[in-house]
Design a protein around this motif. Structure first.
Motif, short mmCIF file in Angstrom:
data_model
loop_
_atom_site.label_atom_id
_atom_site.label_comp_id
_atom_site.label_asym_id
_atom_site.label_seq_id
_atom_site.Cartn_x
_atom_site.Cartn_y
_atom_site.Cartn_z
N ALA A 103 0.83 -1.21 0.00
CA ALA A 103 0.00 0.00 0.00
C ALA A 103 0.86 1.25 0.00
O ALA A 103 0.56 2.24 -0.70
CB ALA A 103 -0.93 -0.01 1.21
N LEU A 150 2.27 1.58 -3.56
CA LEU A 150 1.29 1.46 -4.65
C LEU A 150 1.60 0.24 -5.50
O LEU A 150 1.44 0.25 -6.74
CB LEU A 150 1.29 2.73 -5.53
N THR A 181 1.95 -4.40 -5.54
CA THR A 181 1.14 -5.59 -5.43
C THR A 181 1.76 -6.57 -4.43
O THR A 181 2.93 -6.46 -4.08
CB THR A 181 1.01 -6.30 -6.79
N ARG A 222 -6.82 -4.04 3.18
CA ARG A 222 -6.18 -3.19 2.18
C ARG A 222 -6.82 -3.46 0.82
O ARG A 222 -6.21 -4.04 -0.07
CB ARG A 222 -4.68 -3.50 2.11
N ASP A 241 -7.26 -1.73 -1.65
CA ASP A 241 -6.60 -1.07 -2.77
C ASP A 241 -5.37 -1.83 -3.25
O ASP A 241 -4.78 -1.47 -4.27
CB ASP A 241 -6.18 0.34 -2.36
#
Length: 301
Positions: free
Chosen positions: A177, A180, A182, A228, A230
């Motif tokens: 996170a 940004l 994976t 998370r 995102d």
């Protein structure tokens, strides 16, 4: 993204070795991403503690140690002028000091080895001892690797269902996170019912066991990943030795995250065999999590 933990710094061990300079780069970037201060730590460790020293000689040793920590602070401020950089200079072994100061840190970062040791030493004693005993997560940074952010930032985490492994997934999600990036969650299965197993279990449907374990792995991973939403999470369930599978998966990763000891690790070991191998051979920085830092809630199985 400090979540109200602004007083818990990112701690970094610094002794002016090339390895500690790379650790400093990682720690400063971690502090910047988290909105936390970075605490540059150096330990004055005189190897002949029982031998009396003159006040003049001791003053010279103190001055050298102060110059080392000042150099670390200077480098950190040059890397990120907007990060609050603090310092601490203590006496004693680097491992003991990092463990003590690390109790109040959000994360501890150190190089693979420091100024001590000998030529050819792969991993220093501080990296092993701090990773094994620290009350919070520890990142051991390998030389000449820069933290990556954006779509190319890939965090690999090894899972075996152990408490330390679940804490590793929690940290991997946070790191992804921040960058940004994976998460690739990897679980390795040993076919205990096949003839290739050293002591195959009788009357075992190994395929059914595998299906059940894989389903549980994906269920737990998906449940914890909800914290998370995102962060894209890829799950991989493979029949392969975990040491080789994790090293291969992390070859181009930003970070490999592992628990300090897995399900099959003896409690007498400082670190589990998989984590020990990763510290020795991984191509990327390795983060080690103890089971005690968090207790993620998992669905009943």
């Amino acid at each position: 993204m400090s979540d109200g933990l602004a007083d818990r710094p990112v701690l970094v061990g610094y002794d002016d070795s090339p390895e500690s300079r790379h650790a400093l780069i990682w720690a400063v970037e971690e502090a910047r991403l988290r909105g936390l201060p970075v605490l540059v730590c150096h330990a004055l460790h005189w190897p002949y503690a029982l031998k009396p020293l003159s006040d003049e000689l001791m003053a010279q040793i103190d001055q050298v140690a102060q110059e080392v920590v000042d150099d670390g602070v200077r480098r950190a401020r040059e890397l990120a002028p907007d990060v609050d950089v603090r310092r601490i200079l203590g006496r004693g072994s680097p491992s003991a000091m990092l463990l003590e100061v690390g109790r109040a840190a959000e994360l501890t970062v150190l190089g693979l080895r420091g100024q001590g040791g000998f030529d050819g030493l792969e991993v220093g004693s501080a990296a092993v001892q701090v990773a094994a005993h620290c009350s919070g997560p520890v990142v051991v940074v390998r030389p000449e690797l820069q933290p990556r952010t954006g779509p190319d930032a890939r965090i690999v985490v090894g899972l075996d269902g152990s408490p330390a492994g679940l804490a590793a997934l929690d940290l991997a999600l946070d790191e992804a996170a921040l960058r940004l990036g994976t998460v690739t969650a990897l679980c390795c299965w040993a076919d205990c019912g096949s003839s290739s197993w050293p002591e195959p279990l009788p009357f075992v449907d190994s395929r059914a066991l595998r299906r059940g374990a894989e389903a549980r792995f994906r269920e737990v991973t998906a449940h914890l990943a909800q914290r998370r939403p995102d962060v894209p999470v890829i799950t991989e369930f493979v029949t392969e030795r975990p040491q080789r599978a994790l090293l291969d998966a992390a070859r181009d990763a930003t970070l490999l995250v592992l628990g300090n000891r897995g399900n099959e690790s003896s409690p007498t070991l400082l670190l589990g065999p998989v984590t020990q191998t990763a510290l020795l051979e991984a191509w990327c920085p390795v983060a080690v999590t103890p089971a005690a830092i968090k207790k993620p809630r998992i669905p009943p199985g």
